[in-house]
Enzyme design. Structure first.
Site, PDB file in Angstrom:
ATOM      1  N   TYR A   1      -6.117  -9.045   2.091  1.00 48.90           N
ATOM      2  CA  TYR A   1      -4.775  -9.566   1.823  1.00 48.90           C
ATOM      3  C   TYR A   1      -3.711  -8.797   2.581  1.00 48.90           C
ATOM      4  O   TYR A   1      -3.986  -7.737   3.151  1.00 48.90           O
ATOM      5  CB  TYR A   1      -4.491  -9.547   0.311  1.00 48.90           C
ATOM      6  CG  TYR A   1      -4.186  -8.166  -0.279  1.00 48.90           C
ATOM      7  CD1 TYR A   1      -5.182  -7.215  -0.460  1.00 48.90           C
ATOM      8  CD2 TYR A   1      -2.889  -7.830  -0.656  1.00 48.90           C
ATOM      9  CE1 TYR A   1      -4.897  -5.977  -1.001  1.00 48.90           C
ATOM     10  CE2 TYR A   1      -2.593  -6.580  -1.201  1.00 48.90           C
ATOM     11  CZ  TYR A   1      -3.599  -5.664  -1.373  1.00 48.90           C
ATOM     12  OH  TYR A   1      -3.325  -4.430  -1.907  1.00 48.90           O
TER      13      TYR A   1
ATOM     14  N   LYS B   1      -7.650  -3.604   3.938  1.00 48.99           N
ATOM     15  CA  LYS B   1      -6.796  -4.041   2.822  1.00 48.99           C
ATOM     16  C   LYS B   1      -7.522  -5.125   2.040  1.00 48.99           C
ATOM     17  O   LYS B   1      -7.253  -6.327   2.169  1.00 48.99           O
ATOM     18  CB  LYS B   1      -5.435  -4.516   3.336  1.00 48.99           C
ATOM     19  CG  LYS B   1      -4.368  -4.557   2.253  1.00 48.99           C
ATOM     20  CD  LYS B   1      -2.984  -4.597   2.853  1.00 48.99           C
ATOM     21  CE  LYS B   1      -1.884  -4.832   1.837  1.00 48.99           C
ATOM     22  NZ  LYS B   1      -1.775  -3.809   0.798  1.00 48.99           N
TER      23      LYS B   1
HETATM   24  N1  PDD Z   1       0.306  -2.085  -1.189  1.00 46.69           N
HETATM   25  N2  PDD Z   1      -1.699   2.322   0.363  1.00 46.69           N
HETATM   26  C1  PDD Z   1      -2.195   1.397  -0.470  1.00 46.69           C
HETATM   27  C2  PDD Z   1      -3.431   1.721  -1.225  1.00 46.69           C
HETATM   28  C3  PDD Z   1      -1.563   0.147  -0.618  1.00 46.69           C
HETATM   29  O1  PDD Z   1      -2.066  -0.779  -1.452  1.00 46.69           O
HETATM   30  C4  PDD Z   1      -0.366  -0.108   0.110  1.00 46.69           C
HETATM   31  C5  PDD Z   1       0.357  -1.420   0.031  1.00 46.69           C
HETATM   32  C6  PDD Z   1       0.132   0.911   0.970  1.00 46.69           C
HETATM   33  C7  PDD Z   1       1.366   0.718   1.786  1.00 46.69           C
HETATM   34  O2  PDD Z   1       1.146  -0.195   2.838  1.00 46.69           O
HETATM   35  P1  PDD Z   1       2.323  -1.056   3.464  1.00 46.69           P
HETATM   36  O3  PDD Z   1       3.382  -0.102   3.893  1.00 46.69           O
HETATM   37  O4  PDD Z   1       1.703  -1.744   4.605  1.00 46.69           O
HETATM   38  O5  PDD Z   1       2.814  -1.993   2.377  1.00 46.69           O
HETATM   39  C8  PDD Z   1      -0.577   2.098   1.077  1.00 46.69           C
HETATM   40  C9  PDD Z   1       0.889  -3.427  -1.271  1.00 46.69           C
HETATM   41  C10 PDD Z   1       2.368  -3.455  -1.137  1.00 46.69           C
HETATM   42  C11 PDD Z   1       0.365  -4.124  -2.518  1.00 46.69           C
HETATM   43  O6  PDD Z   1      -0.822  -4.016  -2.748  1.00 46.69           O
HETATM   44  O7  PDD Z   1       1.127  -4.799  -3.218  1.00 46.69           O
END
Ligand code: PDD
Length: 286
Positions: free
Chosen positions: A33, A150
């Site tokens: 995702y 992700k």
């Molecule tokens: N989460 N680390 C983890 C484990 C994450 O799930 C996320 C993002 C990040 C930050 O990544 P980015 O800057 O690309 O959003 C780091 C998203 C926002 C979520 O799961 O809702």
């Protein structure tokens, strides 16, 4: 209000969007995702999210069902249909409906399931938490070893977040071999002796899109950055701590377990980075 969501090419009310019980995302967590922020009706760092999406798909050997233009068009159409000015777009791609539950992947020509939906978050950039900062607990990082992908396997991050809530805190920082990996859904940083410190990229953490932008802006603003491991004790003794993510942007952390960080109030480095990040990201939003 009933949202209009995207399912495999159709724009339909959320109440009518149905996915098979045999979908691999549902029975196997076999899906990846992306979450992209929207400010002033525009997508923040969309090319970065597309690049990571393709990397995650590649690592999972899931066929990429759409091209970048189609993803962009669908994101924009959902924003328009749902009247989103500030908010988020969620995009999930699973390996599709295998027709049964089976550890063996379904045939190559099985169409991946593509789902997109929006969240409306008016005034998202003015989150009042920025003024107070957030407080975190630390927990062991017992996630799998490919956190750079992700994937939707979010049971543990979700349990960790609930443990933080039960302790009266906002979130948890995860710790492995004595070193902080990242937050449940964000990247983790400290500021010590005028240097911004964050864990280097590897399979241990998600390669945050916000992280990449913030480190680039920090560099351009001549701030010192070190990408290396740091311990909980080092973080607790730091002058500042903060997190980054697509939904929180840059958010100060003012307490880690029982230790207040610095003055116990949000610090100047996080505030400055947040300001630069929001300003620059708005400029390049599409
Ligand atoms: N989460 N680390 C983890 C484990 C994450 O799930 C996320 C993002 C990040 C930050 O990544 P980015 O800057 O690309 O959003 C780091 C998203 C926002 C979520 O799961 O809702």
């Amino acid at each position: 209000m009933t949202r209009t969501v995207y399912l495999n090419g159709d724009y339909i009310p959320e109440t009518e969007a149905k996915v098979s019980i045999f979908d691999r995302g549902f029975v196997m967590g076999d899906a990846i995702y992306e979450v992209t922020a929207v400010l002033d009706g525009k997508l923040i760092d969309f090319p970065g999210h597309m690049a990571r999406l393709k990397r995650s798909l590649g690592e999972f050997s899931i066929r990429n069902p759409l091209d970048d233009d189609a993803y962009l068009a669908a994101h924009r159409k959902l924003l328009e249909l749902n009247g989103i000015t500030d908010g988020m777009v969620y995009l999930q791609i699973s390996r599709g409906n295998g027709g049964d539950r089976d550890f063996v992947f379904p045939p190559e020509d099985t169409p991946p399931t593509v789902v997109m939906f929006t969240w409306n978050k008016p005034g998202m950039a003015d989150n009042p938490l920025t003024q107070t900062g957030i407080r975190v607990i630390t927990l062991p990082d017992i996630r799998w070893k490919r956190r750079d992908i992700k994937s939707v396997m979010l049971a543990y991050p979700s349990m960790a977040k609930m443990q933080a809530k039960a302790a009266g805190r906002d979130d948890a920082w995860l710790v492995e071999d004595g070193f902080v990996t990242e937050g449940t859904s964000n990247n983790a940083y400290i500021v010590a002796n005028g240097t911004i410190v964050t864990r280097a990229l590897s399979h241990d953490i998600l390669h945050g899109i916000t992280r990449a932008a913030v480190l680039r802006f920090a560099d351009e603003a001549q701030m010192k950055v070190e990408e290396r491991n740091f311990t909980v004790a080092e973080a607790q003794a730091a002058d500042e701590a903060f997190i980054t993510s697509s939904s929180m942007f840059v958010m100060p952390v003012v307490q880690i377990d029982d230790a207040e960080i610095g003055t116990g109030k949000p610090g100047p480095v996080a505030a400055r980075l947040r300001e630069i990040y929001l300003e620059e990201s708005r400029k390049s939003a599409i």
